[in-house]
Design a protein around this motif. Structure first.
Motif, PDB file in Angstrom:
ATOM      1  N   ARG A  95      55.550 -61.042  11.011  1.00 13.59           N
ATOM      2  CA  ARG A  95      55.347 -60.347   9.741  1.00 13.59           C
ATOM      3  C   ARG A  95      56.684 -60.302   9.014  1.00 13.59           C
ATOM      4  O   ARG A  95      57.632 -59.669   9.471  1.00 13.59           O
ATOM      5  CB  ARG A  95      54.784 -58.944   9.967  1.00 13.59           C
ATOM      6  N   LEU A  96      56.736 -60.997   7.869  1.00 11.62           N
ATOM      7  CA  LEU A  96      57.980 -61.220   7.135  1.00 11.62           C
ATOM      8  C   LEU A  96      57.883 -60.570   5.758  1.00 11.62           C
ATOM      9  O   LEU A  96      56.991 -60.900   4.973  1.00 11.62           O
ATOM     10  CB  LEU A  96      58.217 -62.732   6.999  1.00 11.62           C
ATOM     11  N   ALA A  97      58.784 -59.646   5.463  1.00  6.33           N
ATOM     12  CA  ALA A  97      58.825 -58.985   4.154  1.00  6.33           C
ATOM     13  C   ALA A  97      59.973 -59.554   3.337  1.00  6.33           C
ATOM     14  O   ALA A  97      61.031 -59.879   3.885  1.00  6.33           O
ATOM     15  CB  ALA A  97      58.981 -57.482   4.326  1.00  6.33           C
ATOM     16  N   MET A  98      59.772 -59.643   2.007  1.00  4.45           N
ATOM     17  CA  MET A  98      60.807 -60.229   1.157  1.00  4.45           C
ATOM     18  C   MET A  98      60.627 -59.806  -0.289  1.00  4.45           C
ATOM     19  O   MET A  98      59.513 -59.451  -0.700  1.00  4.45           O
ATOM     20  CB  MET A  98      60.755 -61.761   1.253  1.00  4.45           C
ATOM     21  N   PRO A  99      61.696 -59.858  -1.099  1.00  2.19           N
ATOM     22  CA  PRO A  99      61.553 -59.624  -2.544  1.00  2.19           C
ATOM     23  C   PRO A  99      60.708 -60.724  -3.176  1.00  2.19           C
ATOM     24  O   PRO A  99      60.685 -61.863  -2.693  1.00  2.19           O
ATOM     25  CB  PRO A  99      62.997 -59.662  -3.068  1.00  2.19           C
ATOM     26  N   VAL A 100      60.043 -60.413  -4.280  1.00  2.00           N
ATOM     27  CA  VAL A 100      59.060 -61.325  -4.847  1.00  2.00           C
ATOM     28  C   VAL A 100      59.682 -62.634  -5.327  1.00  2.00           C
ATOM     29  O   VAL A 100      59.311 -63.730  -4.877  1.00  2.00           O
ATOM     30  CB  VAL A 100      58.304 -60.646  -6.007  1.00  2.00           C
ATOM     31  N   LEU A 101      60.621 -62.573  -6.255  1.00  2.00           N
ATOM     32  CA  LEU A 101      61.112 -63.796  -6.879  1.00  2.00           C
ATOM     33  C   LEU A 101      62.022 -64.590  -5.953  1.00  2.00           C
ATOM     34  O   LEU A 101      61.901 -65.813  -5.848  1.00  2.00           O
ATOM     35  CB  LEU A 101      61.846 -63.461  -8.188  1.00  2.00           C
ATOM     36  N   TYR A 102      62.916 -63.913  -5.247  1.00  2.00           N
ATOM     37  CA  TYR A 102      63.774 -64.620  -4.288  1.00  2.00           C
ATOM     38  C   TYR A 102      62.918 -65.212  -3.172  1.00  2.00           C
ATOM     39  O   TYR A 102      63.157 -66.333  -2.717  1.00  2.00           O
ATOM     40  CB  TYR A 102      64.817 -63.669  -3.704  1.00  2.00           C
ATOM     41  N   GLY A 103      61.907 -64.475  -2.757  1.00  2.00           N
ATOM     42  CA  GLY A 103      61.009 -65.013  -1.736  1.00  2.00           C
ATOM     43  C   GLY A 103      60.300 -66.261  -2.201  1.00  2.00           C
ATOM     44  O   GLY A 103      60.205 -67.252  -1.468  1.00  2.00           O
ATOM     45  N   ALA A 104      59.784 -66.230  -3.450  1.00  3.13           N
ATOM     46  CA  ALA A 104      59.029 -67.377  -3.964  1.00  3.13           C
ATOM     47  C   ALA A 104      59.914 -68.593  -4.184  1.00  3.13           C
ATOM     48  O   ALA A 104      59.498 -69.729  -3.935  1.00  3.13           O
ATOM     49  CB  ALA A 104      58.337 -66.989  -5.274  1.00  3.13           C
ATOM     50  N   ARG A 105      61.152 -68.381  -4.651  1.00  2.00           N
ATOM     51  CA  ARG A 105      61.996 -69.508  -5.038  1.00  2.00           C
ATOM     52  C   ARG A 105      62.953 -69.978  -3.943  1.00  2.00           C
ATOM     53  O   ARG A 105      63.447 -71.097  -4.019  1.00  2.00           O
ATOM     54  CB  ARG A 105      62.778 -69.153  -6.299  1.00  2.00           C
ATOM     55  N   ALA A 106      63.195 -69.140  -2.948  1.00  3.45           N
ATOM     56  CA  ALA A 106      64.147 -69.528  -1.908  1.00  3.45           C
ATOM     57  C   ALA A 106      63.547 -69.494  -0.505  1.00  3.45           C
ATOM     58  O   ALA A 106      63.648 -70.467   0.245  1.00  3.45           O
ATOM     59  CB  ALA A 106      65.381 -68.624  -1.972  1.00  3.45           C
ATOM     60  N   VAL A 107      62.905 -68.373  -0.140  1.00  2.85           N
ATOM     61  CA  VAL A 107      62.462 -68.216   1.249  1.00  2.85           C
ATOM     62  C   VAL A 107      61.253 -69.093   1.561  1.00  2.85           C
ATOM     63  O   VAL A 107      61.243 -69.832   2.558  1.00  2.85           O
ATOM     64  CB  VAL A 107      62.148 -66.738   1.555  1.00  2.85           C
ATOM     65  N   ASP A 120      52.222 -73.481  16.278  1.00  7.88           N
ATOM     66  CA  ASP A 120      51.491 -72.356  16.858  1.00  7.88           C
ATOM     67  C   ASP A 120      51.960 -71.011  16.315  1.00  7.88           C
ATOM     68  O   ASP A 120      51.467 -69.971  16.751  1.00  7.88           O
ATOM     69  CB  ASP A 120      51.624 -72.363  18.384  1.00  7.88           C
ATOM     70  N   LEU A 121      52.908 -71.034  15.380  1.00 10.80           N
ATOM     71  CA  LEU A 121      53.360 -69.794  14.750  1.00 10.80           C
ATOM     72  C   LEU A 121      52.591 -69.531  13.467  1.00 10.80           C
ATOM     73  O   LEU A 121      52.271 -70.452  12.718  1.00 10.80           O
ATOM     74  CB  LEU A 121      54.852 -69.884  14.412  1.00 10.80           C
ATOM     75  N   ARG A 122      52.317 -68.271  13.195  1.00 10.42           N
ATOM     76  CA  ARG A 122      51.684 -67.858  11.942  1.00 10.42           C
ATOM     77  C   ARG A 122      52.567 -66.811  11.288  1.00 10.42           C
ATOM     78  O   ARG A 122      53.069 -65.906  11.958  1.00 10.42           O
ATOM     79  CB  ARG A 122      50.282 -67.294  12.219  1.00 10.42           C
ATOM     80  N   VAL A 123      52.791 -66.940   9.988  1.00  9.33           N
ATOM     81  CA  VAL A 123      53.644 -65.998   9.251  1.00  9.33           C
ATOM     82  C   VAL A 123      52.794 -65.200   8.276  1.00  9.33           C
ATOM     83  O   VAL A 123      52.065 -65.777   7.466  1.00  9.33           O
ATOM     84  CB  VAL A 123      54.769 -66.733   8.500  1.00  9.33           C
ATOM     85  N   GLU A 124      52.862 -63.891   8.377  1.00  2.82           N
ATOM     86  CA  GLU A 124      52.220 -63.001   7.412  1.00  2.82           C
ATOM     87  C   GLU A 124      53.306 -62.455   6.490  1.00  2.82           C
ATOM     88  O   GLU A 124      54.256 -61.818   6.954  1.00  2.82           O
ATOM     89  CB  GLU A 124      51.500 -61.853   8.122  1.00  2.82           C
ATOM     90  N   MET A 125      53.189 -62.725   5.183  1.00  5.58           N
ATOM     91  CA  MET A 125      54.235 -62.356   4.230  1.00  5.58           C
ATOM     92  C   MET A 125      53.852 -61.106   3.446  1.00  5.58           C
ATOM     93  O   MET A 125      52.724 -60.977   2.982  1.00  5.58           O
ATOM     94  CB  MET A 125      54.491 -63.506   3.258  1.00  5.58           C
ATOM     95  N   ILE A 126      54.812 -60.225   3.297  1.00 10.80           N
ATOM     96  CA  ILE A 126      54.679 -59.050   2.432  1.00 10.80           C
ATOM     97  C   ILE A 126      55.710 -59.230   1.331  1.00 10.80           C
ATOM     98  O   ILE A 126      56.914 -59.174   1.578  1.00 10.80           O
ATOM     99  CB  ILE A 126      54.944 -57.744   3.204  1.00 10.80           C
ATOM    100  N   MET A 127      55.250 -59.476   0.102  1.00 12.20           N
ATOM    101  CA  MET A 127      56.158 -59.748  -1.005  1.00 12.20           C
ATOM    102  C   MET A 127      56.139 -58.570  -1.969  1.00 12.20           C
ATOM    103  O   MET A 127      55.121 -58.278  -2.587  1.00 12.20           O
ATOM    104  CB  MET A 127      55.774 -61.053  -1.702  1.00 12.20           C
ATOM    105  N   SER A 128      57.276 -57.903  -2.072  1.00 15.42           N
ATOM    106  CA  SER A 128      57.369 -56.731  -2.937  1.00 15.42           C
ATOM    107  C   SER A 128      58.832 -56.437  -3.225  1.00 15.42           C
ATOM    108  O   SER A 128      59.689 -56.601  -2.339  1.00 15.42           O
ATOM    109  CB  SER A 128      56.723 -55.513  -2.264  1.00 15.42           C
ATOM    110  N   VAL A 139      56.521 -54.564  10.139  1.00 12.82           N
ATOM    111  CA  VAL A 139      57.318 -55.737   9.773  1.00 12.82           C
ATOM    112  C   VAL A 139      58.219 -56.142  10.933  1.00 12.82           C
ATOM    113  O   VAL A 139      58.879 -55.305  11.549  1.00 12.82           O
ATOM    114  CB  VAL A 139      58.163 -55.425   8.516  1.00 12.82           C
ATOM    115  N   ASP A 140      58.259 -57.442  11.231  1.00 11.00           N
ATOM    116  CA  ASP A 140      59.144 -57.961  12.273  1.00 11.00           C
ATOM    117  C   ASP A 140      60.544 -58.237  11.733  1.00 11.00           C
ATOM    118  O   ASP A 140      61.543 -58.024  12.420  1.00 11.00           O
ATOM    119  CB  ASP A 140      58.573 -59.251  12.871  1.00 11.00           C
ATOM    120  N   VAL A 141      60.609 -58.762  10.518  1.00 11.54           N
ATOM    121  CA  VAL A 141      61.905 -59.035   9.882  1.00 11.54           C
ATOM    122  C   VAL A 141      61.724 -58.937   8.369  1.00 11.54           C
ATOM    123  O   VAL A 141      60.713 -59.388   7.827  1.00 11.54           O
ATOM    124  CB  VAL A 141      62.455 -60.418  10.299  1.00 11.54           C
ATOM    125  N   ALA A 142      62.697 -58.317   7.707  1.00  7.40           N
ATOM    126  CA  ALA A 142      62.667 -58.185   6.247  1.00  7.40           C
ATOM    127  C   ALA A 142      63.878 -58.887   5.660  1.00  7.40           C
ATOM    128  O   ALA A 142      64.987 -58.770   6.191  1.00  7.40           O
ATOM    129  CB  ALA A 142      62.663 -56.716   5.838  1.00  7.40           C
TER     130      ALA A 142
END
Length: 298
Positions: A95-107, A120-128, A139-142
């Motif tokens: 479970r990966l959290a990130m800022p919206v625009l930086y997440g969309a354009r960089a992460v 075999d890995l699955r990523v669940e993103m929280i963008m806010s 969240v596992d890592v933000a």
């Protein structure tokens, strides 16, 4: 022994997600099963770990101590299993959290090769752009972006990159109100300020090793980076942006960089680990990848 590991894993998921029902969904178990497993653990230990109400749960003092040790033991077990299987067999959910625009354009663009290597890995993103409760959201890592010390000082953290910040405005705004040539001139302009990331009305510049701070007039306060970018493009004022955030708009002429001979303090990009300074093998793997990728962007 396997029942004890299950009890420990279920308890940690309940504590980190903030509720029995959310933990049940994430573990693919029924809520009664999760409640029973936690109850069995408490009965075996002879102590209460969780205080339950109809709306929420909270940790007792004993539960807080047990959570810390349980996280450590589960990470050790996962690391041992991963060492036996090899890093190419990472599996499970991050479970990966990130800022919206930086997440969309960089992460997000940086994840393509990583996920390709670990099918075999699955990523669940929280963008806010709002600061989440990382424990309650499980969240596992933000990914955190900002200037100055991290707010979450009790969490584990690693700096991934430095990001250049710029002063930008739309040609329409500059045509109507003039182009500032120095930081001091910003005080007479309409400025756009973002809550949270760079939410301050004093902008600090460095020129020839001399530091200048300017108190700007914030006509607009916006709580998201996409909103700041949209407002600047619409000609509503002068804004701060990172080069990654506004690079496309600078290239196509929607925005213009201002006061280029003065430098703003760079934004720092951090990976924050709510589980403490020793994250799991899969979290370390994704953070290693992001550090190598993001540090090369700016």
């Amino acid at each position: 022994m396997s029942d004890r590991w299950q009890e420990m894993a279920v308890f940690v998921r309940v504590a980190e997600s903030g509720g029995l029902s959310r933990a049940a969904r994430e573990l693919n178990l029924s809520q009664p099963s999760v409640s029973r497993i936690v109850g069995t653990l408490e009965a075996r230990l002879g102590i209460t770990l969780l205080l339950r109400t109809t709306r929420s749960i909270s940790l007792t003092e004993a539960g807080t101590l047990y959570l810390e040790r349980a996280r450590y033991l589960l990470a050790e077990m996962e690391e041992a299993e991963q060492a036996a299987r090899g890093m190419d067999s990472l599996h499970g959910v991050i479970r990966l959290a990130m800022p919206v625009l930086y997440g969309a354009r960089a992460v997000i663009p940086a994840l393509a090769t990583f996920l390709g290597r670990h099918p075999d890995l699955r990523v669940e993103m929280i963008m806010s752009d709002a600061r989440q409760n990382l424990i309650a959201d499980g969240v596992d890592v933000a990914i955190r972006l900002g200037v100055g010390p991290l707010d979450d000082s009790t969490f584990g953290a690693r700096r991934l990159a430095l990001v250049e910040r710029l002063v930008v405005a739309a040609p329409a705004y500059l045509s109507a109100y003039g182009t500032p040539d120095s930081p001091a001139e910003l005080a007479r302009h309409d400025c756009i300020v973002q809550h949270g990331l760079f939410g301050r009305e004093s902008w600090r510049f460095t020129h020839n090793q001399t530091v200048t701070s300017v108190d700007v007039s914030a006509r607009l306060w916006i709580n998201s980076a996409p909103g700041v970018l949209a407002a600047a493009i619409a000609g509503l004022g002068i804004a701060l942006a990172t080069r990654i955030m506004a690079g496309e708009e600078l290239r196509n002429g929607q925005l213009t960089q201002l006061i280029e001979t003065y430098r703003l303090d760079p934004a720092e990009v951090y990976a924050v680990f709510p589980a403490g300074p020793r994250p799991s093998a899969k979290v370390r793997a994704i953070v290693d990848h992001l550090e190598a990728t993001l540090s090369a962007l700016d």
